[in-house]
Each structure stands twice: as structure tokens, then as C-alpha cells.
Design a protein around this motif. Structure first.
Motif, PDB file in Angstrom:
ATOM      1  N   LEU A 253      93.768 -25.658 -30.087  1.00  0.00           N
ATOM      2  CA  LEU A 253      93.151 -25.955 -28.787  1.00  0.00           C
ATOM      3  C   LEU A 253      92.738 -27.421 -28.629  1.00  0.00           C
ATOM      4  O   LEU A 253      92.976 -28.056 -27.597  1.00  0.00           O
ATOM      5  CB  LEU A 253      91.937 -25.025 -28.606  1.00  0.00           C
ATOM      6  CG  LEU A 253      91.112 -25.181 -27.346  1.00  0.00           C
ATOM      7  CD1 LEU A 253      91.982 -25.102 -26.107  1.00  0.00           C
ATOM      8  CD2 LEU A 253      90.042 -24.104 -27.293  1.00  0.00           C
ATOM      9  N   ASP A 254      92.147 -27.934 -29.695  1.00  0.00           N
ATOM     10  CA  ASP A 254      91.691 -29.311 -29.689  1.00  0.00           C
ATOM     11  C   ASP A 254      92.827 -30.288 -29.329  1.00  0.00           C
ATOM     12  O   ASP A 254      92.691 -31.130 -28.429  1.00  0.00           O
ATOM     13  CB  ASP A 254      91.200 -29.573 -31.130  1.00  0.00           C
ATOM     14  CG  ASP A 254      90.351 -30.793 -31.199  1.00  0.00           C
ATOM     15  OD1 ASP A 254      89.849 -31.161 -30.140  1.00  0.00           O
ATOM     16  OD2 ASP A 254      90.221 -31.379 -32.287  1.00  0.00           O
ATOM     17  N   GLU A 255      93.963 -30.120 -30.044  1.00  0.00           N
ATOM     18  CA  GLU A 255      95.112 -31.024 -29.792  1.00  0.00           C
ATOM     19  C   GLU A 255      95.663 -30.838 -28.378  1.00  0.00           C
ATOM     20  O   GLU A 255      96.071 -31.801 -27.726  1.00  0.00           O
ATOM     21  CB  GLU A 255      96.252 -30.752 -30.788  1.00  0.00           C
ATOM     22  CG  GLU A 255      95.925 -31.149 -32.206  1.00  0.00           C
ATOM     23  CD  GLU A 255      96.276 -30.062 -33.199  1.00  0.00           C
ATOM     24  OE1 GLU A 255      97.461 -29.762 -33.365  1.00  0.00           O
ATOM     25  OE2 GLU A 255      95.332 -29.493 -33.806  1.00  0.00           O
ATOM     26  N   ILE A 256      95.668 -29.577 -27.904  1.00  0.00           N
ATOM     27  CA  ILE A 256      96.206 -29.324 -26.560  1.00  0.00           C
ATOM     28  C   ILE A 256      95.327 -30.007 -25.511  1.00  0.00           C
ATOM     29  O   ILE A 256      95.822 -30.615 -24.568  1.00  0.00           O
ATOM     30  CB  ILE A 256      96.301 -27.800 -26.283  1.00  0.00           C
ATOM     31  CG1 ILE A 256      97.284 -27.152 -27.272  1.00  0.00           C
ATOM     32  CG2 ILE A 256      96.730 -27.500 -24.853  1.00  0.00           C
ATOM     33  CD1 ILE A 256      98.673 -27.732 -27.235  1.00  0.00           C
TER      34      ILE A 256
ATOM     35  N   ALA B 246      87.242 -23.027 -29.908  1.00  0.00           N
ATOM     36  CA  ALA B 246      86.743 -22.670 -28.569  1.00  0.00           C
ATOM     37  C   ALA B 246      85.321 -23.185 -28.391  1.00  0.00           C
ATOM     38  O   ALA B 246      84.985 -23.800 -27.376  1.00  0.00           O
ATOM     39  CB  ALA B 246      86.799 -21.159 -28.377  1.00  0.00           C
ATOM     40  N   LEU B 247      84.493 -22.966 -29.403  1.00  0.00           N
ATOM     41  CA  LEU B 247      83.089 -23.387 -29.290  1.00  0.00           C
ATOM     42  C   LEU B 247      82.964 -24.911 -29.284  1.00  0.00           C
ATOM     43  O   LEU B 247      82.121 -25.473 -28.577  1.00  0.00           O
ATOM     44  CB  LEU B 247      82.279 -22.761 -30.435  1.00  0.00           C
ATOM     45  CG  LEU B 247      80.772 -22.827 -30.268  1.00  0.00           C
ATOM     46  CD1 LEU B 247      80.321 -22.237 -28.941  1.00  0.00           C
ATOM     47  CD2 LEU B 247      80.086 -22.092 -31.417  1.00  0.00           C
ATOM     48  N   ASP B 248      83.816 -25.591 -30.045  1.00  0.00           N
ATOM     49  CA  ASP B 248      83.803 -27.056 -30.018  1.00  0.00           C
ATOM     50  C   ASP B 248      84.218 -27.574 -28.639  1.00  0.00           C
ATOM     51  O   ASP B 248      83.678 -28.555 -28.136  1.00  0.00           O
ATOM     52  CB  ASP B 248      84.770 -27.637 -31.071  1.00  0.00           C
ATOM     53  CG  ASP B 248      84.209 -27.477 -32.481  1.00  0.00           C
ATOM     54  OD1 ASP B 248      83.010 -27.183 -32.615  1.00  0.00           O
ATOM     55  OD2 ASP B 248      84.991 -27.636 -33.446  1.00  0.00           O
ATOM     56  N   ALA B 249      85.217 -26.881 -28.028  1.00  0.00           N
ATOM     57  CA  ALA B 249      85.795 -27.394 -26.777  1.00  0.00           C
ATOM     58  C   ALA B 249      84.872 -27.199 -25.576  1.00  0.00           C
ATOM     59  O   ALA B 249      84.814 -28.047 -24.687  1.00  0.00           O
ATOM     60  CB  ALA B 249      87.128 -26.690 -26.511  1.00  0.00           C
TER      61      ALA B 249
END
Ligand SMILES: C[S@@+](CC[C@H](N)C(=O)[O-])C[C@H]1O[C@@H](n2cnc3c(N)ncnc32)[C@H](O)[C@@H]1O
Length: 352
Positions: free
Chosen positions: A123-126, A267-270
Motif C-alpha cells: 500500500l505504501d508504495e502504491i 493500512a494504519l500507517d497510511a
């Protein structure tokens, strides 16, 4: 004069999404045909669960980007976009069939939706790659509707189901990683037995593992036969043992346990402070991971005695909505049996 689409009063959020998509579509379409086409296409690919609950939850969010980390047929995503004009959706799925289906389904929402083929652990990279879509807006919510879609189970060639004969593949992304048959060619028999036990297979786990590893099945029928041979006739409840073995194998082949832990962290980081993470799981192992992840994030890792109070200075990252998971209503379960095992857990991020 009101158009047919305006006369059609949606009774559920799913119907509402269908009507909205229909209103956005070209006037060359007959509304009646469009309603039926959209409904049939969606039902055929995947009927989402707990849609009203998800829509109610997400529509209360402030303006920003929602990440649908398990896009599937985009039923949830389309419903959210239909009722919440302040939101845009970045949809992720690792399955190329889902990407194709969801791209078509979300086309009427034009620039409010973007679809990306990736795992949710990425997710982070996306988010970094799609920086122009995000456009500096906060990620106000992440939805994870775990497991497989009806399409993946129903499409015999994918090899997920014991109900049809097919090569034993089971990869959500058939372009990457190894198939179930290849996994079985090298997994240790004790490790496989342990996997089956973790997925609820009790006393026959050892004999099933030995039978499967000895026979090296290359098709779904060969796997079913290897399982049947290991379980005495009296103990075979139709479908039950095969269901657990197929599920355990699918989880291993797709690295679902590792994906879930990495995905929850990503998810929580984003999500921004105040935003939501909502997770729907379908088996007890998955639900346990989600529950304990949220509980740990709520306690901030604090292990201090409740009687003495916290002295370690732990900081809660989330507030968990309810101690127990939300279940589907009896009415929904009667129309969609898949909803029976669905468990929804929700947390709001309160600190970064
Ligand atoms: C239950 S379906 C989601 C259905 C969707 N909510 C809808 O409304 O149609 C689960 C989807 O998640 C995808 N998926 C499962 N694990 C994934 C992962 N680790 N990364 C990305 N997609 C994943 C599957 O390919 C499948 O399409």
C-alpha cells in the motif's frame, strides 16, 4: 416526466449504487436493461457483504481518499462513491480479473476512482506511485474485505474449489508465485499437517497431510481424492474436510497470514489521524489476527497492571469501535450465504 431510473427507488445501498451508475451511463441505454445488466454482472462476479454498514461508516468521513485494499468486483467501492461525493477511491487488488472487472464497474465515476494491481502489503508504495491521484489529500479510510471473491471460487480454471476439476493453482495473482500443486511438491509433511491443524482440521490432519504429500495431486479432483482416502467414511461430512483443506492450502499459497499482518500495518500507517480502518474477515484465524492487532494498537503495547494504572507511557494509536465484531443481519445472510461467516471490525486512528 421522470425517467425510469428516477422512478426506480433503490431499497438497498447496492441498488442505490446500481442506479447511480446507471444514471451516469449513456442515455442510449434502456434504464431497465441497464439495471438488470449491472445487477447481473455484479452478482456474477461477487456480491459484497455488509454493504449498508460499510456505506454508512464511510459516508460519514470528511473529504479525502478511501483505499479499498481488496477491490474485487468493486461492489463496496461503487456503493461508497455513489453516496459520498466528498470521497475518491484508490482501489487495489492482486487479481488481474478483479482489476479488469473493477475498472469497468468504476468507469462511470471517472476521475474519482483509480485502480491498481498490487498486494495490500504494498500500500505504501502504491500511494507513493499514485501521488498525482492522491493529490495531497488525506487518506481518510481503508477497507479490507479479506479472502477470495465469488468469481475466484466459481471460475473453475482458477483451481480454488473442490466443486469442479481443474489444475491445482489457487493463486490470487496467477502471474506471480507458485501454484498450490508446486507448493505441495516441496512442503514438509509435518509443516502441512500443522497448517491443516491451524485451519481447524483435528484428528485427521496428520493422515490427510501424509496422503496428500504421498500422492502429489496436480488437480483439484486429485486433491479431493487424496483427502477422502485419509478420512474414514463415518467421519466424512459432505464437503467439510475438503473445505478446510482447500482453504488452508489457499491461505499458504497466497501468503495470506503474512499479507494480513503487513497489510494491517500498512493500512494504519497510511490512514490519517481521525480516519478509519475497517476489516471484514471470514474465518476465525483471520479474525483473531485483526482483533489482536487492533487491541495491541489500542493499548499501545502497554502491559501495566490495570489495578495500578499505566506507568509505561504507552500511547494508543487507535480507538476500537466495539469489543465484539459486527455480524451480518439474518436478512442479509438469507440472501447471501457468504455473509454468514463475515466479521467486521473497525478502528479509528487517534495518533500517528
Ligand atoms: C472478498 S473479495 C472483495 C470483494 C469486494 N469488496 C467487492 O465489493 O467486490 C476479496 C478480494 O481481495 C483480493 N485480495 C485478497 N488478498 C489480497 C492482498 N493481499 N492484496 C490485494 N488483494 C487481495 C482478492 O483477490 C479478492 O478479489
Amino acid at each position: 416526466m421522470t425517467s425510469l431510473s428516477e422512478q426506480y427507488r433503490p431499497r438497498t445501498t447496492r441498488s442505490l449504487a446500481i442506479v447511480t451508475a446507471m444514471r451516469d451511463s449513456s442515455s442510449a441505454f434502456s434504464p431497465v436493461v441497464a439495471i438488470e445488466r449491472l445487477r447481473m454482472a455484479q452478482d456474477r462476479f461477487h456480491e459484497p457483504v455488509l454493504t449498508s454498514e460499510i456505506v454508512e461508516l464511510f459516508s460519514s468521513l470528511p473529504a479525502g481518499v478511501v483505499v479499498d485494499a481488496t477491490l474485487g468486483g468493486a461492489g463496496h467501492a461503487a456503493a461508497i462513491l455513489s453516496v459520498a461525493p466528498q470521497l475518491r477511491v484508490l482501489g487495489i487488488d492482486r487479481d488481474p480479473d478483479a482489476i479488469e472487472e473493477a475498472s469497468n464497474r468504476l468507469a462511470p465515476f471517472a476521475s474519482r476512482a483509480l485502480v491498481a494491481k498490487a498486494t495490500f502489503a504494498e500500500l505504501d508504495e502504491i500511494l507513493e506511485r499514485e501521488v498525482s491521484f492522491v493529490n495531497g489529500d488525506p487518506v481518510v479510510g481503508v477497507l479490507m474485505d479479506l479472502g477470495v471473491s465469488s468469481h475466484q471460487l466459481d471460475e473453475a480454471s482458477r483451481g480454488f474449489s473442490f466443486r469442479a476439476d481443474a489444475p491445482l493453482d489457487m493463486r490470487m495473482d496467477p502471474t506471480s508465485g507458485e501454484s498450490a500443486a508446486d507448493y505441495l511438491s516441496h512442503v514438509d509433511v509435518h509443516e502441512f499437517a500443522r497448517l491443516l491443524r491451524n485451519h481447524g482440521e483435528g484428528r485427521f490432519a496428520g493422515s490427510i497431510a501424509k496422503s496428500v504429500i504421498d500422492r502429489q495431486p496436480r488437480t483439484t479432483s486429485e486433491l479431493s481424492e487424496a483427502v477422502e482416502r485419509a478420512v474414514p467414511m463415518a467421519a466424512r461430512r459432505r464437503g467439510h474436510v475438503a473445505t478446510r483443506v482447500f482453504q488452508a492450502l489457499r491461505v499458504a499459497v497466497n501468503g495470506e497470514e503474512e499479507q494480513l499482518v503487513d497489510g494491517l500495518n500498512a493500512a494504519l500507517d497510511a490512514v490519517s489521524v481521525g480516519g478509519l480502518v475497517a476489516v471484514i474477515s471470514y474465518h476465525s484465524g483471520e479474525d483473531r489476527v485483526v482483533k489482536s492487532f487492533f487491541a495491541d494498537q489500542q493499548s499501545g503495547g502497554c502491559r501495566c497492571s490495570p489495578e495500578l494504572g499505566c506507568v509505561c507511557g504507552a500511547v494508543s494509536r487507535v480507538h476500537v469501535f466495539k469489543a465484539s465484531a459486527q455480524l451480518a443481519s439474518v436478512g442479509e445472510i438469507s440472501g447471501n450465504p457468504r455473509a454468514r461467516s463475515a466479521r467486521l471490525r473497525i478502528a479509528r486512528k487517534v495518533a500517528s
